[in-house]
Design an enzyme around this catalytic site. Structure first.
Site, PDB file in Angstrom:
ATOM      1  CB  ALA A 420      -0.918   0.013   1.223  1.00  0.00           C
ATOM      2  CB  CYS A 421       1.450   4.141  -1.884  1.00  0.00           C
ATOM      3  SG  CYS A 421       0.072   4.531  -2.976  1.00  0.00           S
ATOM      4  CB  ILE A 422      -0.207   8.170   0.464  1.00  0.00           C
ATOM      5  CG1 ILE A 422       1.243   8.387   0.900  1.00  0.00           C
ATOM      6  CG2 ILE A 422      -1.100   9.178   1.187  1.00  0.00           C
ATOM      7  CD1 ILE A 422       1.815   9.702   0.469  1.00  0.00           C
ATOM      8  CB  THR A 423      -4.235   7.526  -2.018  1.00  0.00           C
ATOM      9  OG1 THR A 423      -3.444   7.406  -3.208  1.00  0.00           O
ATOM     10  CG2 THR A 423      -3.945   8.859  -1.340  1.00  0.00           C
ATOM     11  NE  ARG A 424      -2.487   5.070  -6.308  1.00  0.00           N
ATOM     12  CZ  ARG A 424      -2.700   5.628  -7.492  1.00  0.00           C
ATOM     13  NH1 ARG A 424      -2.720   4.882  -8.572  1.00  0.00           N
ATOM     14  NH2 ARG A 424      -2.894   6.926  -7.617  1.00  0.00           N
TER      15      ARG A 424
END
Length: 477
Positions: A420-424
Site C-alpha cells: 500500500a502507498c498513501i492512497t491505494r
C-alpha cells in the site's frame, strides 16, 4: 513481459514513498530554520536548519534504503545491505573515476562527473534488493556457516557494488553530463516549458500510480544551491527549503489541489441527480477538504477518471498550465509532501507573492467548476450520483473489511504480493480474472486500476491500515 514490468514499476513507485515520507518533517525543519523568523531564537533556527538539512544531504542513502525495503517486504537486512552497497559504490567511483577520466578528483567533483545523486541511491537499493531475493536462503559449507542465509546478503551486495562502481565510472560521466544539462535547462533556462510538461505528465501517470517515479528528478535532482554553511542542495524541494531564491517552481500544484479540484468536486455534487445529491455531497465535500488541506487528490480524481476520461484529460492540461502560470507571475511557495493548506502555511517562510495564490486560485476554481459543470450536463457524463443504478457501499471498519477485501482480490491464494502507498492498495495477483472490481468499489474503492498482474484499489488515506488488516487476516486464516 508487460505484466512483470508493470508489477515492478508499481513496486518502484511504492518503494519511493518511504523516502518521500520523511520530507514533511525534514522540510518543516529546514524551511522554518532557514527562514530566520524574528520570533525564533537564532540558535533554535540554526538547529532546525541543520537537522532538516542533514536529511536532505543524505537523501541518496535514504532512497537506497527505501528501494531495498520496497522490494523485500520490508526486511531490515536488505536495508543494511543497501547502506553497505551505497557506501562502497560511491567510494569505488571516487577512486576509479579519476583514473578513467584522467582528471583530478577536485575537477570531477566540481563538474559532478561521479555524483550519482538520488539515482545512485536507487541503483544501490536495487542491488541490495536483488541480492537479498537471490541469496537470503543460501547455504554455505559448514566452516562458513556463520555467513550463510541473510548474513551473506550485505557481503555479496558490497562486492556487487564494487563492480557497479567501476562500471559507473565509465558510463556515468556522459549520463551525469546529460542530467546536468537537463537540470540547467529545467531549473534556469526554460522552467516555464519544463514544469508545464512535468505537471501534465505527472497527472497522466496518477491513474497507474507511477507519478512518484516521475517526481524524483524534479523534486530531488534539478538545480543546485549552496548555502552559507557550504551545504549543497539539489532538487526543487531541498533548494527551496534551504533558501534558494530561484527554487519553488513546483508551486503550481497549489492552484489545482487547493482550488481547482475542490471546485470540480462541488461541480460533481451539484450535477448529481436530486435523489443522490445529499449522499454525493457528503463524499465530495470530504474529498474536497482532503485535497484543500493536505493536497491528496486521488479521492476526487478517481471519482471521474474512468467514467469521464474527457474530464481527466482537461484536468491534466489545466494542472500542467498551473506551473507556468505561477512561474510567470513570480509566485513561489514550498511543498514537502503535497500542495495543501498545511504546506502552504508552514513552508511560506521563503515564499514570494503569497497573496496572489488565493486570487489566481479563485480564478482556477471558477474555470474548473464551469468546465466540469458544463461538460457533465452537455455530455451526460455518469459522474457520481448520475449513474443509471447505484449500489450502496458496504465499507465499514478496516478490520471488518479485511475478509471481504481478500475475497474481492480472489482469495488469499490469488494474492502474490500485498502493498500500500498513501492512497491505494497495490496488489499483485496470480489471476486477474478472479478479481471482483465491482466488489472492491462496493467496499469503498474510488477506483480500480488493472494492468498485467498488478491491481490498484484506491481507498484513500486508510489504504495502509487496510493493508495491515489484510496481512493479519491472511496470516491468521
Amino acid at each position: 513481459m508487460f505484466k512483470n514490468a508493470f508489477a515492478n514499476l508499481q513496486k518502484v513507485g511504492k518503494s519511493l514513498m518511504l523516502p518521500v515520507s520523511v520530507l514533511p518533517i525534514a522540510g518543516i525543519l529546514l524551511g522554518v530554520g532557514s527562514a530566520n523568523f524574528s520570533w525564533l531564537p537564532a540558535v533554535v533556527s540554526h538547529v532546525m536548519a541543520e537537522a532538516g538539512g542533514s536529511v536532505f544531504a543524505n537523501m541518496p542513502l535514504i532512497f537506497a534504503i527505501g528501494v531495498a525495503l520496497g522490494f523485500t517486504n520490508n526486511d531490515g537486512v536488505s536495508a543494511l545491505a543497501a547502506v553497505v552497497a551505497y557506501g562502497i559504490m560511491v567510494k569505488t567511483m571516487a577512486v576509479v573515476a579519476p583514473l578513467v577520466l584522467h582528471l583530478p578528483a577536485e575537477e570531477i567533483a566540481a563538474k559532478h562527473l561521479a555524483d550519482t545523486g538520488v539515482l545512485g541511491g536507487i541503483i544501490s537499493g536495487a542491488i541490495a534488493a536483488y541480492m537479498f531475493n537471490r541469496f537470503y536462503r543460501i547455504k554455505l559449507p559448514e566452516y562458513l556457516g556463520f555467513f550463510a542465509g541473510k548474513r551473506f546478503v550485505p557481503i555479496i551486495s558490497g562486492l556487487a557494488a564494487i563492480f557497479t562502481g567501476v562500471v559507473l565510472s565509465f558510463v556515468w560521466p556522459p549520463i551525469g553530463t546529460a542530467i546536468q544539462a537537463f537540470s540547467q535547462w529545467a531549473a534556469y533556462q526554460n522552467p516555464v516549458v519544463a514544469f508545464g510538461i512535468y505537471g501534465f505528465i505527472e497527472r497522466c501517470l496518477v491513474p497507474f500510480g507511477l507519478h512518484h517515479i516521475w517526481n524524483v528528478p524534479f523534486q530531488m535532482q534539478i538545480g543546485e544551491y549552496t548555502n552559507a554553511a557550504g551545504q549543497v542542495f539539489h532538487g526543487d524541494i531541498p533548494r527551496y527549503m534551504a533558501g534558494d531564491p530561484t527554487a519553488g517552481m513546483l508551486s503550481g500544484g497549489f492552484l489545482f489541489k487547493m482550488y481547482g479540484l475542490p471546485a470540480a468536486a462541488i461541480a460533481i455534487w451539484h450535477s448529481a441527480k436530486p435523489e443522490n445529491r445529499a449522499k454525493v455531497g457528503g463524499i465530495m465535500i470530504s474529498a474536497a477538504l482532503t485535497s484543500f488541506l493536505t493536497g491528496i487528490t486521488e479521492p476526487i480524481e478517481f471519482s471521474f477518471m474512468f467514467v469521464a476520461p474527457i474530464l481527466y484529460i482537461i484536468h491534466a492540461i489545466l494542472a500542467g498550465l498551473a506551473f507556468p502560470i505561477c512561474i510567470l507571475l513570480g509566485m513561489r511557495d514550498g511543498t514537502s509532501f503535497s500542495h495543501g493548506l498545511i504546506d502552504f502555511i508552514v513552508l511560506s517562510g521563503n515564499s514570494s507573492k503569497l497573496w496572489l495564490f488565493p486570487i489566481v486560485g479563485a480564478g482556477y476554481a471558477i474555470v474548473y467548476y464551469t468546465v466540469f459543470r458544463v461538460l457533465i450536463k452537455a455530455l451526460d457524463l455518469k459522474t457520481p450520483g448520475r449513474e443509471d443504478t447505484t449500489d450502496d457501499a458496504k465499507a465499514g471498519a478496516t478490520s471488518e473489511m479485511a475478509p471481504a477485501l481478500v475475497a474481492a482480490f480472489g482469495g488469499k491464494e490469488n494474492i502474490t504480493n500485498l502493498d500500500a502507498c498513501i492512497t491505494r492498495l497495490r496488489v499483485s495477483v496470480a489471476d486477474v480474472a478472479k478479481v471482483d472490481q465491482a466488489g472492491l468499489k462496493k467496499l469503498g474503492a474510488a477506483g480500480v486500476v488493472v494492468a498485467g498482474s498488478g491491481v490498484q484499489a484506491i481507498f484513500g488515506t486508510k489504504s495502509d491500515n487496510l493493508k495491515t488488516e489484510m496481512d493479519e487476516y491472511i496470516r491468521n486464516s
